[in-house]
Write a protein that holds these residues in place. Structure first.
Motif, PDB file in Angstrom:
ATOM      1  N   THR A  61       0.859  -1.184   0.000  1.00 19.68           N
ATOM      2  CA  THR A  61       0.000   0.000   0.000  1.00 19.68           C
ATOM      3  C   THR A  61       0.892   1.230   0.000  1.00 19.68           C
ATOM      4  OG1 THR A  61      -0.137   0.481   2.389  1.00 19.68           O
ATOM      5  CG2 THR A  61      -1.552  -1.289   1.540  1.00 19.68           C
ATOM      6  N   LYS A  62       0.289   2.394  -0.202  1.00 16.24           N
ATOM      7  CA  LYS A  62       1.057   3.634  -0.145  1.00 16.24           C
ATOM      8  C   LYS A  62       0.987   4.270   1.230  1.00 16.24           C
ATOM      9  CE  LYS A  62      -2.717   6.421  -2.054  1.00 16.24           C
ATOM     10  NZ  LYS A  62      -3.129   7.276  -3.189  1.00 16.24           N
ATOM     11  N   TYR A  63       0.276   3.630   2.149  1.00 14.43           N
ATOM     12  CA  TYR A  63       0.152   4.183   3.491  1.00 14.43           C
ATOM     13  C   TYR A  63       1.447   4.020   4.269  1.00 14.43           C
ATOM     14  CZ  TYR A  63      -4.807   4.143   2.368  1.00 14.43           C
ATOM     15  OH  TYR A  63      -6.015   4.344   1.758  1.00 14.43           O
ATOM     16  N   ARG A  64       1.762   5.019   5.068  1.00 17.07           N
ATOM     17  CA  ARG A  64       2.982   4.999   5.872  1.00 17.07           C
ATOM     18  C   ARG A  64       2.703   5.272   7.339  1.00 17.07           C
ATOM     19  NH1 ARG A  64       4.358   2.429   2.488  1.00 17.07           N
ATOM     20  NH2 ARG A  64       6.126   2.587   1.063  1.00 17.07           N
ATOM     21  N   THR A  65       1.419   5.350   7.711  1.00 16.71           N
ATOM     22  CA  THR A  65       1.043   5.600   9.099  1.00 16.71           C
ATOM     23  C   THR A  65      -0.181   4.764   9.448  1.00 16.71           C
ATOM     24  OG1 THR A  65       1.844   7.893   9.009  1.00 16.71           O
ATOM     25  CG2 THR A  65       0.349   7.340  10.798  1.00 16.71           C
ATOM     26  N   VAL A  66      -0.149   4.112  10.608  1.00 16.40           N
ATOM     27  CA  VAL A  66      -1.299   3.355  11.110  1.00 16.40           C
ATOM     28  C   VAL A  66      -1.454   3.663  12.596  1.00 16.40           C
ATOM     29  CG1 VAL A  66      -2.303   1.080  11.544  1.00 16.40           C
ATOM     30  CG2 VAL A  66      -0.997   1.475   9.457  1.00 16.40           C
ATOM     31  N   LYS A  67      -2.707   3.863  13.024  1.00 17.42           N
ATOM     32  CA  LYS A  67      -2.985   4.121  14.444  1.00 17.42           C
ATOM     33  C   LYS A  67      -3.633   2.890  15.055  1.00 17.42           C
ATOM     34  CE  LYS A  67      -5.330   7.403  17.516  1.00 17.42           C
ATOM     35  NZ  LYS A  67      -6.164   8.642  17.563  1.00 17.42           N
ATOM     36  N   TYR A  68      -3.084   2.410  16.171  1.00 14.64           N
ATOM     37  CA  TYR A  68      -3.645   1.280  16.904  1.00 14.64           C
ATOM     38  C   TYR A  68      -4.132   1.794  18.262  1.00 14.64           C
ATOM     39  CZ  TYR A  68      -1.036  -1.381  13.422  1.00 14.64           C
ATOM     40  OH  TYR A  68      -0.530  -1.876  12.242  1.00 14.64           O
ATOM     41  N   SER A  69      -5.386   1.494  18.592  1.00 19.49           N
ATOM     42  CA  SER A  69      -5.982   2.041  19.812  1.00 19.49           C
ATOM     43  C   SER A  69      -6.182   0.985  20.883  1.00 19.49           C
ATOM     44  CB  SER A  69      -7.339   2.686  19.488  1.00 19.49           C
ATOM     45  OG  SER A  69      -7.182   3.760  18.596  1.00 19.49           O
ATOM     46  N   GLY A  70      -5.936   1.379  22.132  1.00 19.25           N
ATOM     47  CA  GLY A  70      -6.252   0.559  23.286  1.00 19.25           C
ATOM     48  C   GLY A  70      -7.434   1.184  23.999  1.00 19.25           C
ATOM     49  N   ASN A  71      -7.689   0.802  25.242  1.00 16.11           N
ATOM     50  CA  ASN A  71      -8.797   1.380  25.997  1.00 16.11           C
ATOM     51  C   ASN A  71      -8.459   2.752  26.579  1.00 16.11           C
ATOM     52  OD1 ASN A  71     -10.535  -0.845  25.616  1.00 16.11           O
ATOM     53  ND2 ASN A  71      -9.513  -1.978  27.245  1.00 16.11           N
ATOM     54  N   GLY A  72      -7.181   2.960  26.912  1.00 16.43           N
ATOM     55  CA  GLY A  72      -6.804   4.223  27.524  1.00 16.43           C
ATOM     56  C   GLY A  72      -5.711   4.970  26.807  1.00 16.43           C
ATOM     57  N   ALA A  73      -5.198   4.417  25.722  1.00 18.83           N
ATOM     58  CA  ALA A  73      -4.113   5.061  24.985  1.00 18.83           C
ATOM     59  C   ALA A  73      -4.090   4.539  23.560  1.00 18.83           C
ATOM     60  CB  ALA A  73      -2.774   4.794  25.671  1.00 18.83           C
ATOM     61  N   SER A  74      -3.280   5.159  22.762  1.00 17.05           N
ATOM     62  CA  SER A  74      -3.113   4.740  21.371  1.00 17.05           C
ATOM     63  C   SER A  74      -1.638   4.770  21.010  1.00 17.05           C
ATOM     64  CB  SER A  74      -3.881   5.671  20.421  1.00 17.05           C
ATOM     65  OG  SER A  74      -5.254   5.692  20.711  1.00 17.05           O
ATOM     66  N   VAL A  75      -1.281   4.068  19.954  1.00 13.19           N
ATOM     67  CA  VAL A  75       0.068   4.188  19.402  1.00 13.19           C
ATOM     68  C   VAL A  75      -0.053   4.508  17.925  1.00 13.19           C
ATOM     69  CG1 VAL A  75       1.074   2.572  21.064  1.00 13.19           C
ATOM     70  CG2 VAL A  75       0.357   1.738  18.827  1.00 13.19           C
ATOM     71  N   ILE A  76       0.860   5.296  17.444  1.00 14.61           N
ATOM     72  CA  ILE A  76       0.933   5.602  16.019  1.00 14.61           C
ATOM     73  C   ILE A  76       2.211   4.969  15.484  1.00 14.61           C
ATOM     74  CG2 ILE A  76       1.197   7.422  14.306  1.00 14.61           C
ATOM     75  CD1 ILE A  76      -0.435   9.231  16.160  1.00 14.61           C
ATOM     76  N   ALA A  77       2.049   4.114  14.499  1.00 15.01           N
ATOM     77  CA  ALA A  77       3.193   3.474  13.853  1.00 15.01           C
ATOM     78  C   ALA A  77       3.385   4.126  12.491  1.00 15.01           C
ATOM     79  CB  ALA A  77       2.955   1.971  13.698  1.00 15.01           C
ATOM     80  N   ASN A  78       4.607   4.524  12.195  1.00 18.04           N
ATOM     81  CA  ASN A  78       4.879   5.106  10.885  1.00 18.04           C
ATOM     82  C   ASN A  78       6.337   4.888  10.521  1.00 18.04           C
ATOM     83  OD1 ASN A  78       6.102   6.892  12.612  1.00 18.04           O
ATOM     84  ND2 ASN A  78       5.316   8.731  11.627  1.00 18.04           N
ATOM     85  N   TYR A  79       6.664   5.249   9.291  1.00 18.12           N
ATOM     86  CA  TYR A  79       8.043   5.152   8.838  1.00 18.12           C
ATOM     87  C   TYR A  79       8.748   6.479   9.052  1.00 18.12           C
ATOM     88  CZ  TYR A  79       7.532   0.604   6.563  1.00 18.12           C
ATOM     89  OH  TYR A  79       7.356  -0.733   6.321  1.00 18.12           O
ATOM     90  N   ALA A  80       9.916   6.415   9.645  1.00 21.59           N
ATOM     91  CA  ALA A  80      10.751   7.606   9.816  1.00 21.59           C
ATOM     92  C   ALA A  80      11.875   7.552   8.786  1.00 21.59           C
ATOM     93  CB  ALA A  80      11.329   7.643  11.229  1.00 21.59           C
ATOM     94  N   ASP A  81      12.092   8.673   8.123  1.00 17.45           N
ATOM     95  CA  ASP A  81      13.152   8.739   7.120  1.00 17.45           C
ATOM     96  C   ASP A  81      14.473   9.132   7.775  1.00 17.45           C
ATOM     97  OD1 ASP A  81      11.553   8.113   4.907  1.00 17.45           O
ATOM     98  OD2 ASP A  81      10.854  10.175   4.769  1.00 17.45           O
ATOM     99  N   LYS A  82      15.481   8.307   7.598  1.00 17.92           N
ATOM    100  CA  LYS A  82      16.821   8.631   8.091  1.00 17.92           C
ATOM    101  C   LYS A  82      17.639   9.124   6.904  1.00 17.92           C
ATOM    102  CE  LYS A  82      20.862   6.674  10.421  1.00 17.92           C
ATOM    103  NZ  LYS A  82      21.475   5.441  10.983  1.00 17.92           N
TER     104      LYS A  82
END
Length: 216
Positions: free
Chosen positions: A46-67
């Motif tokens: 896919t062309k997506y580079r960011t995904v958000k995963y949610s819990g009950n009290g918090a979330s995490v954002i996973a993405n690609y960082a360019d070095k």
């Protein structure tokens, strides 16, 4: 002052805290690794580079960082021209500003839309002129997650539609910034565009690495 019994207790407690920190860090690293594997599976093909995963009290954002790593630092003057001193700090090593890193990464990876502008992209989805003015202030093509959220709120797009447009807008923004750079350092022409893109391909390398950001 602490007596010998209090000192002994403090030392034992500090050691226990250090042990617990190590255990928790190991657990957090393990969870992060699992989420990163899931992220890479979710964005594969896919062309997506960011995904958000949610819990009950918090979330995490996973993405690609360019070095962005410099291969030939001396070529930076050819790339940035008159704007060189504005975006590069000369020390024993070369430090690029965040804007310069973002631009170089986009140009190196060809994540740009030649001839496009952010305003043209937003005009396609803005319901009216008033909303367009607000969107132009809030959607800049420099923060994917922030742009996506604003597109959902302001343009009424769903998550997938907002992601698609946020990606398109980031590509348009990269090209606009590139043209501004060229205009400030020798002028915009097909020959100059090709020349500077060639310099970039020779001067830097860009490595995409996945990362996790926890949000409340």
């Amino acid at each position: 002052m602490l007596n010998s019994t209090e000192i002994s207790s403090k030392v034992d407690r500090m050691a226990e805290i250090k042990r617990q920190i190590a255990v928790l860090k190991s657990e957090a690293d393990s969870i992060e690794a699992e989420l990163l594997k899931q992220f890479e599976a979710d964005v594969e093909d896919t062309k997506y580079r960011t995904v958000k995963y949610s819990g009950n009290g918090a979330s995490v954002i996973a993405n690609y960082a360019d070095k962005v790593a410099l291969v030939y630092p001396s070529m930076l003057k050819k790339i940035f021209g008159e704007a060189y001193k504005d975006v590069v700090t000369e020390e024993t090593s070369y430090k690029l500003s965040a804007n310069a890193k973002r631009l170089l990464a986009a140009l190196y990876k060809k994540d740009y839309m030649q001839g496009a502008t952010v305003e043209e992209a937003l005009q396609r989805i803005a319901p009216d002129d008033k909303t367009l003015k607000v969107m132009l202030k809030r959607v800049k093509g420099k923060n994917f997650e922030g742009d996506k959220n604003n597109l959902v709120k302001l343009a009424g797009l769903d998550e997938n539609g907002a992601s698609d447009y946020a990606f398109m807008i980031s590509e348009a923004a990269a090209w606009q910034e590139f043209e501004r750079l060229l205009a400030a350092s020798g002028g915009v022409s097909e020959e100059r565009i090709a020349e500077v893109l060639e310099y970039i391909n020779a001067a830097v390398t860009v490595e995409e690495t996945p990362k996790i950001t926890v949000t409340e």
